[in-house]
Design an enzyme around this catalytic site. Structure first.
Site, PDB file in Angstrom:
ATOM      1  N   SER A  12      29.921 -10.861  42.131  1.00  0.00           N
ATOM      2  CA  SER A  12      28.949 -11.912  42.461  1.00  0.00           C
ATOM      3  C   SER A  12      27.574 -11.381  42.093  1.00  0.00           C
ATOM      4  CB  SER A  12      29.049 -12.285  43.945  1.00  0.00           C
ATOM      5  OG  SER A  12      28.210 -13.367  44.256  1.00  0.00           O
ATOM      6  N   ASP A  47      34.467 -12.457  49.198  1.00  0.00           N
ATOM      7  CA  ASP A  47      35.422 -13.034  48.249  1.00  0.00           C
ATOM      8  C   ASP A  47      36.105 -11.901  47.479  1.00  0.00           C
ATOM      9  OD1 ASP A  47      36.835 -14.906  46.807  1.00  0.00           O
ATOM     10  OD2 ASP A  47      35.223 -15.297  45.375  1.00  0.00           O
ATOM     11  N   HIS A  89      30.575 -15.099  40.310  1.00  0.00           N
ATOM     12  CA  HIS A  89      29.958 -16.278  40.924  1.00  0.00           C
ATOM     13  C   HIS A  89      28.689 -16.648  40.154  1.00  0.00           C
ATOM     14  CE1 HIS A  89      31.916 -14.840  44.932  1.00  0.00           C
ATOM     15  NE2 HIS A  89      32.780 -15.478  44.150  1.00  0.00           N
TER      16      HIS A  89
END
Length: 356
Positions: free
Chosen positions: A158, A284, A184
């Site tokens: 991310s 995540d 992300h």
């Protein structure tokens, strides 16, 4: 084709190294045989066979995906090497790509049975060339198999993850693994990441839209603005795995979901899988890492991440095998790729991909 009274030219494909070396030595010592002095790389068998106008190709079952192209551009008889029996329906399916016979397993030279086996093999190979009839009708291109990866690597990140992915990818060696990248990012930045990776690697890099096939050696960047899972390929009798992109309307969720991607990889492909969790906020990837390990795969996390939340979440949950510096992760992936060797299969779904 060559004049059989003088010599028979043969191209030996990517057999197991010891078997290939022994076969080159065996045929090279026979005046009736002329061995093409080139070892074809994956995907080049057809081109080299046409270049040298060979009379016979010897391949193994892992090279089946190349035989449809060979039958199309230079139709010659093919003999398969296999450590397993290839009788019955499975061998009949292979005949559509000019596979006339098979042999194996290899008999060592110090075996008492070697002399008789060697003579029988030479007679078998010569008979295939002499008795080969017209090439069978080639199946449409859409029905050809794809080069299935021997393993899957999933890179997830991310905040700070794009730079980390770029560093890792720049050090990856060509392999038979498929590489999936999930960072992300907004949808508009997906192509930017693809372009950045193109600049640092000679490996093929594509955006994973719906229907993108997982193939050996390819890097697939899954798009932002939605989630990507891996599904079984459709519209072909051959086993394949494809990306399935689903746009979602919730702008606050972390997309693409690394958890969903990792879980679908191990649930769908059954291939050895390595999960790599890089710099990023949140957690995540933790549940995806758990799924990978539950299916016998491995997980590594970045120790020196710019943002440590994601890798540390997986580590503290007990879902990581190793915590590595960024500079060491590519080497770990390269070693994993060398070891990722699932059982060999003839991958026609007509036979349900039975283990040979």
């Amino acid at each position: 084709m060559s004049n059989f009274s003088t010599s028979i030219s043969v191209l030996i494909g990517n057999l197991p190294p010891l078997v290939r070396a022994e076969l080159v030595r065996l045929l090279g010592s026979e005046p009736a045989w002329q061995v093409v002095p080139v070892q074809p790389a994956r995907g080049t068998v057809a081109a080299i066979a046409r270049q040298y106008r060979v009379d016979l190709v010897i391949a193994d079952e892992s090279g089946m995906m190349e035989l449809a192209e060979l039958a199309q551009i230079h139709p010659v008889p093919v003999v398969l090497y296999s450590s397993f029996s290839l009788g019955g329906a499975r061998l009949r399916q292979a005949t559509r790509w000019n596979v006339h016979d098979y042999f194996g397993p290899w008999v060592p030279q110090d075996s008492p049975a070697y002399v008789r086996w060697r003579l029988r093999l030479l007679q078998q190979l010569r008979a295939v060339v002499l008795q080969a009839g017209p090439a069978p009708q080639v199946l449409p291109i859409a029905r050809q198999p794809t080069s299935l990866p021997t393993g899957i690597v999933v890179l997830g990140g991310s905040t700070g993850g794009s730079a980390a992915v770029e560093k890792v990818v720049s050090q990856l060696l060509p392999s038979n693994c498929a590489i999936l990248v999930a960072v992300h990012l907004p949808a508009l930045f997906t192509q930017t990441l693809v372009d950045r990776l193109h600049r640092v690697t000679s490996l093929p890099v594509v955006s994973g839209e719906t229907g993108t096939s997982l193939t050996a050696g390819k890097i697939i960047v899954v798009p932002g603005g939605g989630n990507t899972s891996i599904r079984r390929g459709t519209g072909s009798p051959w086993i394949s795995w494809q990306t399935n992109f689903v746009a979602e309307s919730n702008p606050n969720s972390t997309m693409p979901s690394i958890d969903l991607l990792m879980q679908s990889v191990v649930q769908t492909t059954g291939r050895p899988t390595l999960g790599v969790i890089l710099s990023g906020l949140g957690n995540d990837g933790t549940e995806g890492a758990r799924a990978i390990r539950q299916h016998g795969g491995r997980v590594v996390v970045q120790r020196d991440a710019a943002v440590t939340a994601m890798p540390q979440a997986a580590l503290h949950a007990g879902c990581a095998d190793k915590e590595l510096l960024l500079r060491d992760i590519a080497d770990y992936i390269n070693q994993f790729a060398l070891q990722a060797r699932p059982g060999r299969r003839l991958v026609s779904s007509f036979s349900h991909a039975e283990q040979l």
